[in-house]
Design a protein around this motif. Sequence first.
Motif, PDB file in Angstrom:
ATOM      1  N   HIS A   1       0.808  -1.217   0.000  1.00 32.74           N
ATOM      2  CA  HIS A   1       0.000   0.000   0.000  1.00 32.74           C
ATOM      3  C   HIS A   1       0.840   1.266   0.000  1.00 32.74           C
ATOM      4  O   HIS A   1       0.311   2.355   0.118  1.00 32.74           O
TER       5      HIS A   1
ATOM      6  N   SER B   1       3.302   4.446  -1.103  1.00 30.12           N
ATOM      7  CA  SER B   1       3.310   5.368  -2.228  1.00 30.12           C
ATOM      8  C   SER B   1       4.042   4.739  -3.398  1.00 30.12           C
ATOM      9  O   SER B   1       5.070   4.064  -3.207  1.00 30.12           O
TER      10      SER B   1
ATOM     11  N   GLU C   1       0.388   7.349  -1.045  1.00 25.28           N
ATOM     12  CA  GLU C   1      -0.303   6.671   0.048  1.00 25.28           C
ATOM     13  C   GLU C   1      -1.357   7.578   0.678  1.00 25.28           C
ATOM     14  O   GLU C   1      -1.198   8.801   0.722  1.00 25.28           O
ATOM     15  N   TYR C   2      -2.411   6.937   1.195  1.00 26.48           N
ATOM     16  CA  TYR C   2      -3.488   7.638   1.924  1.00 26.48           C
ATOM     17  C   TYR C   2      -2.926   8.171   3.250  1.00 26.48           C
ATOM     18  O   TYR C   2      -1.887   7.709   3.736  1.00 26.48           O
TER      19      TYR C   2
ATOM     20  N   TRP D   1     -12.335   4.148   1.425  1.00 28.97           N
ATOM     21  CA  TRP D   1     -11.953   5.498   1.874  1.00 28.97           C
ATOM     22  C   TRP D   1     -10.484   5.760   1.575  1.00 28.97           C
ATOM     23  O   TRP D   1     -10.104   6.815   1.078  1.00 28.97           O
ATOM     24  N   ARG D   2      -9.657   4.763   1.860  1.00 32.46           N
ATOM     25  CA  ARG D   2      -8.204   4.943   1.635  1.00 32.46           C
ATOM     26  C   ARG D   2      -7.905   5.131   0.149  1.00 32.46           C
ATOM     27  O   ARG D   2      -7.088   5.966  -0.221  1.00 32.46           O
ATOM     28  N   HIS D   3      -8.575   4.324  -0.670  1.00 31.16           N
ATOM     29  CA  HIS D   3      -8.344   4.441  -2.109  1.00 31.16           C
ATOM     30  C   HIS D   3      -8.759   5.832  -2.603  1.00 31.16           C
ATOM     31  O   HIS D   3      -8.056   6.474  -3.389  1.00 31.16           O
ATOM     32  N   HIS D   4      -9.905   6.284  -2.094  1.00 29.91           N
ATOM     33  CA  HIS D   4     -10.424   7.600  -2.477  1.00 29.91           C
ATOM     34  C   HIS D   4      -9.432   8.709  -2.082  1.00 29.91           C
ATOM     35  O   HIS D   4      -9.097   9.582  -2.876  1.00 29.91           O
ATOM     36  N   ARG D   5      -8.931   8.622  -0.828  1.00 30.41           N
ATOM     37  CA  ARG D   5      -7.992   9.658  -0.356  1.00 30.41           C
ATOM     38  C   ARG D   5      -6.676   9.600  -1.135  1.00 30.41           C
ATOM     39  O   ARG D   5      -6.072  10.607  -1.438  1.00 30.41           O
ATOM     40  N   SER D   6      -6.225   8.360  -1.447  1.00 31.20           N
ATOM     41  CA  SER D   6      -5.004   8.193  -2.246  1.00 31.20           C
ATOM     42  C   SER D   6      -5.166   8.874  -3.591  1.00 31.20           C
ATOM     43  O   SER D   6      -4.288   9.602  -4.051  1.00 31.20           O
TER      44      SER D   6
ATOM     45  N   GLU E   1      -7.334  11.224  -4.468  1.00 30.94           N
ATOM     46  CA  GLU E   1      -7.452  12.685  -4.297  1.00 30.94           C
ATOM     47  C   GLU E   1      -6.085  13.339  -4.124  1.00 30.94           C
ATOM     48  O   GLU E   1      -5.756  14.321  -4.791  1.00 30.94           O
TER      49      GLU E   1
END
Length: 245
Positions: free
Chosen positions: A182, A184, A191-192, A221-226, A228
Amino acid sequence: MPHTPKPDGSQPWQATVITLFPEMFPGPLGVSLTGQALETGLWSLQSIPLREFGEGRHRQVDDTPAGGGAGMVLRADIVAAAVDHASSSSAGRADIPRIYLSPRGRPLTQEFARELAAGPGALMLAGRFEGVDERVREARNFQEVSIGDYVLSGGELAAMVLIDACVRLLPGVLGGSESLEHESFENGLLEYPQYTRPRQWEGHPIPDVLLSGDHGRIAKWRHHRSTELTRARRPDLIASKPREK
Ligand code: SAM
């Protein structure tokens, strides 16, 4: 430190650095994860003192640039002698990539670190002054690798950066390979954001979703933040094709 086989008989990942300043090694590579891995023989490190191959009473290794200009250049014959010496030991295994750390080189990326970590190691040449005579770079087959668009005083720190990026990818160096997956750049994204206790800190809570215990929602959520974060900070990563897993 000599390149000795691992307890299971296989060869450790071999890092060899030709340098005017061998005393800089292992330096920061001798502590924490890379230091423990060095001690347990997951990788080996050898620094080859370029000065020993120098000429005359002062062990001269450099000369003025042909065509004039500022500074000094590391001599082709001196560097070649050091490289050939390294090649006569295990560090010179024909399949070990040769890398000259240089601001002109291909940028060091996670992808390239992964490629190198999957191989037998690297024989690195740390430049100083104005750099190295071009003829020896070509004749001894060194590819150039840069750690970024800025100029350092010497290639030693760049070699350490490259070694660190590779060693942490070697099997057995990090606890769980999950933590690598996971990170960067591993999936073409940064990475989130990470959080840990306390749950409330100076009025800032940990996002609720991370405390929900719902692994599906957390992953989303993590994928979304990553995504963004990557769009905002490194749109070039989004534009380039993500690595297939
Ligand atoms: N005259 C060179 C130029 O303009 O490209 C810079 C030489 S620099 C002062 C001395 C040495 O530091 C180089 O030979 C190289 O080994 C190393 N070095 C400097 N910046 C680097 C970078 N961004 N990546 C990798 N190595 C670097």
